[in-house]
Enzyme design. Structure first.
Site, PDB file in Angstrom:
ATOM      1  CE1 TYR A 117      10.169  -9.233  19.231  1.00  0.00           C
ATOM      2  CE2 TYR A 117      10.058  -7.221  17.947  1.00  0.00           C
ATOM      3  CZ  TYR A 117       9.494  -8.087  18.855  1.00  0.00           C
ATOM      4  OH  TYR A 117       8.254  -7.817  19.377  1.00  0.00           O
TER       5      TYR A 117
ATOM      6  CG  HIS B 296       9.522  -3.559  21.871  1.00  0.00           C
ATOM      7  ND1 HIS B 296       8.198  -3.164  21.789  1.00  0.00           N
ATOM      8  CD2 HIS B 296       9.854  -3.429  23.185  1.00  0.00           C
ATOM      9  CE1 HIS B 296       7.764  -2.816  22.986  1.00  0.00           C
ATOM     10  NE2 HIS B 296       8.752  -2.960  23.840  1.00  0.00           N
TER      11      HIS B 296
ATOM     12  CG  HIS C 180       3.284   0.880  23.543  1.00  0.00           C
ATOM     13  ND1 HIS C 180       4.181   0.097  22.832  1.00  0.00           N
ATOM     14  CD2 HIS C 180       4.026   1.559  24.465  1.00  0.00           C
ATOM     15  CE1 HIS C 180       5.405   0.298  23.315  1.00  0.00           C
ATOM     16  NE2 HIS C 180       5.326   1.176  24.302  1.00  0.00           N
TER      17      HIS C 180
ATOM     18  CD  GLU D 229       6.420   0.166  19.617  1.00  0.00           C
ATOM     19  OE1 GLU D 229       6.867  -1.000  19.593  1.00  0.00           O
ATOM     20  OE2 GLU D 229       5.232   0.425  19.858  1.00  0.00           O
TER      21      GLU D 229
ATOM     22  CG  ASP E 258       7.859  -3.912  18.079  1.00  0.00           C
ATOM     23  OD1 ASP E 258       7.019  -3.164  18.607  1.00  0.00           O
ATOM     24  OD2 ASP E 258       8.019  -5.084  18.428  1.00  0.00           O
TER      25      ASP E 258
ATOM     26  CD  GLU F 145       4.204  -3.553  21.916  1.00  0.00           C
ATOM     27  OE1 GLU F 145       3.544  -2.498  21.825  1.00  0.00           O
ATOM     28  OE2 GLU F 145       5.229  -3.761  21.244  1.00  0.00           O
TER      29      GLU F 145
END
Length: 351
Positions: free
Chosen positions: A128, A124, A225, A121, A91, A222
């Site tokens: 994490y 994301h 995407h 992104e 990402d 995703e």
């Protein structure tokens, strides 16, 4: 065929305003974002669904994950760490690379989509970081974050896509643009999925529910995407048919086959037969199936005979990834279907 592609000017008062002439590459664009005149009608639906997908990582409660993480089986914890390190890299790389692609895309509505993807992104990556910051110490967090630099298996995986992205930075022509778009398609449509599969398997075993929910949100993004780059590849086939020579078609097959091969090799390394509920055969069949449906979605024939349908043993993956079941009302703590996003769910028969 003209091989070169031109970087679009930012300020271009002499640009063409006729939507009928608009093209993905080498159009004389004004860069005006006009939502009322679209060359590609699917963009309106994509854009609104992507906007409706907005979420904040910290909305999700990770309290149980914090207590579950030290008690994971050694193989589960190792896989969790390595897969998260891989996803962080992917990402992060996407958010850095998409603006490079956008510089050469001369259809303004598709640039709007690429901008939203770039933003997602970043979300994301934030997700994490939030997961790692919650479940482990700062020292462990940093070690996991940079495992991709030290683990030769991880570095090998990252090198394939990373080199393709660097290739486009160093040389911009239509063939390298095609290659970087196929690389994005592989990343979004194949590379993420053994990681998602692992987290969903933890979920069906009652472990790490917050991490699973974070991954479901990411998976939903995703899917949009993946849809976007499928459409970009289809536009290239319509607008630049000379680009799809027999040699370049073989190149696309080879790239996807390599992506599938690496994904299976990676799944064998991190999952193997050590994770309850998963085994090497399940992973291999599922990734071959993904390779087939990704090829089918861009008008190519499947590569892996007998795996054109979702393997029975992996039906639970698509149930976890169902876009209509992802949105949660955190104030009332009850599930609610997110109908506005339903059009983007990963219908694997078409995506």
């Amino acid at each position: 065929m003209e091989e070169s592609i031109r970087r679009k000017p930012l300020f271009n008062p002499e640009g063409d305003t006729d939507v009928r002439d608009r093209r993905l590459l080498n159009f004389n664009t004004t860069n005006i974002n006009d939502f009322n005149n679209l060359k590609y009608p699917w963009v309106s639906n994509w854009y609104r669904n992507a906007m409706n997908n907005f979420w904040i990582p910290e909305e999700i409660n990770l309290d149980q994950d914090k207590s579950d993480y030290p008690n994971l089986l050694p193989a589960e914890r190792t896989a969790y760490d390595k897969i998260l390190s891989f996803l962080v890299y992917l990402d992060s790389l996407q958010s850095a690379n998409l603006p490079n692609i956008s510089q050469y895309v001369t259809a303004n509505e598709i640039n709007l989509c690429l901008s939203i993807q770039t933003f997602q992104e970043c979300i994301h990556s934030q997700s994490y970081s939030y997961m790692l910051d919650t479940i482990c110490s700062p020292l462990e967090r940093d070690s996991i974050l940079y495992q991709w630099k030290e683990d030769p298996h991880l570095l090998k995986r990252n090198t394939f896509i990373g080199n393709l992205y660097n290739e486009f930075v160093q040389n911009q022509d239509k063939r390298s643009f095609l290659r970087v778009c196929v690389a994005n398609f592989i990343l979004e449509g194949i590379y993420f999925y053994s990681g998602f599969m692992f987290f969903y398997n933890l979920g069906r075993n009652g472990k790490m529910p917050g991490s699973v929910q974070e991954i479901r949100y990411i998976n939903r993004d995703e899917n949009t995407h993946l849809w976007l780059f499928r459409e970009i590849l289809q536009i290239l086939q319509e607008e630049e048919p000379e680009l799809f020579t027999e040699e370049n078609r073989k190149m696309i097959y080879a790239m996807i086959d390599e992506g599938v091969r690496q994904e299976i090799e990676w799944g064998t390394y991190v999952i193997d037969d050590k994770i309850p509920g998963l085994n090497q055969s399940m992973v291999e069949d599922y990734i071959h199936y993904l390779g087939n449906i990704r090829l089918k979605s861009i008008g190519f024939d499947p590569l892996y005979p007998g795996l054109e349908q979702e393997p029975e043993s992996m039906r639970w993956v698509s149930q976890y990834a169902d876009a209509n079941q992802v949105k949660t009302d955190f104030f009332e703590a009850r599930s609610s279907a997110y109908a506005k996003s339903s059009a983007i769910e990963d219908d694997l028969d078409t995506l």
